[in-house]
Scaffold this active site. Sequence first.
Site, short mmCIF file in Angstrom:
data_model
loop_
_atom_site.label_atom_id
_atom_site.label_comp_id
_atom_site.label_asym_id
_atom_site.label_seq_id
_atom_site.Cartn_x
_atom_site.Cartn_y
_atom_site.Cartn_z
CG ASP A 19 38.80 11.91 3.20
OD1 ASP A 19 39.71 11.74 4.23
OD2 ASP A 19 37.80 11.94 2.92
CG HIS A 164 40.96 14.08 -0.96
ND1 HIS A 164 40.79 15.32 -0.65
CD2 HIS A 164 39.74 12.95 -1.36
CE1 HIS A 164 38.87 15.33 -1.26
NE2 HIS A 164 38.81 14.10 -0.87
#
Length: 206
Positions: A19, A164
């Site tokens: 992400d 992430h």
Amino acid sequence: MERGDPILRRPKEVALTFDDGPDHIWTPRILDVLDNYRVHATFMCVGKAVQRNPQILRRIKDEGHIIGNHTWDHPYLTQLPVSEVQAQVLRTTEEIIRVAGVKTRLFRPPYGDLNDEVVRKIASLDHEVLLWDIDSWDWKGLTGPQVAKNILGHVRDGSIVLQHCSGPAETVQGTLEALPYIIEVLRERGFTFSTIPQLLHLQAYG
């Protein structure tokens, strides 16, 4: 799909998702690791980051990864009027089209923040809500071994792993350090890596 309970489970198959990118520092390094191991992943991208780093988004696409929508600037969607939820989704999808030439159908709400109204709006925009069942907790600034433990201790058939690829150094450094080890251990356990559309039999782009 509900977090913690993937719709479809396929034996020894797992999907890595990343992400908050793309950025110009950490995303390329993560892409380098994935390329080295010939693993394809799914990148849930923030519209503002796409605007700032178009060349990195194109690299994500060109190297065979899947691009998803993670809103324009990462708000809590349940705190916004529904018209702004729509704007967050459509502006990001349009920017991805402009940069990479694909119209993504995958959407991940920041923080997993949803309610019925938001879900209905996302569905009306022809996007699939994508959550996860394994949180690496890398956003807490964990070390590589801690990130690896959080993932490897919970992987099961059909798992979707949240990590992430953009953020403060202390956040992404643990992910970058853990990723080769995670891939190697899961392969030793007999797992294969899939993108979200492969894992869940979804159409990535419309």
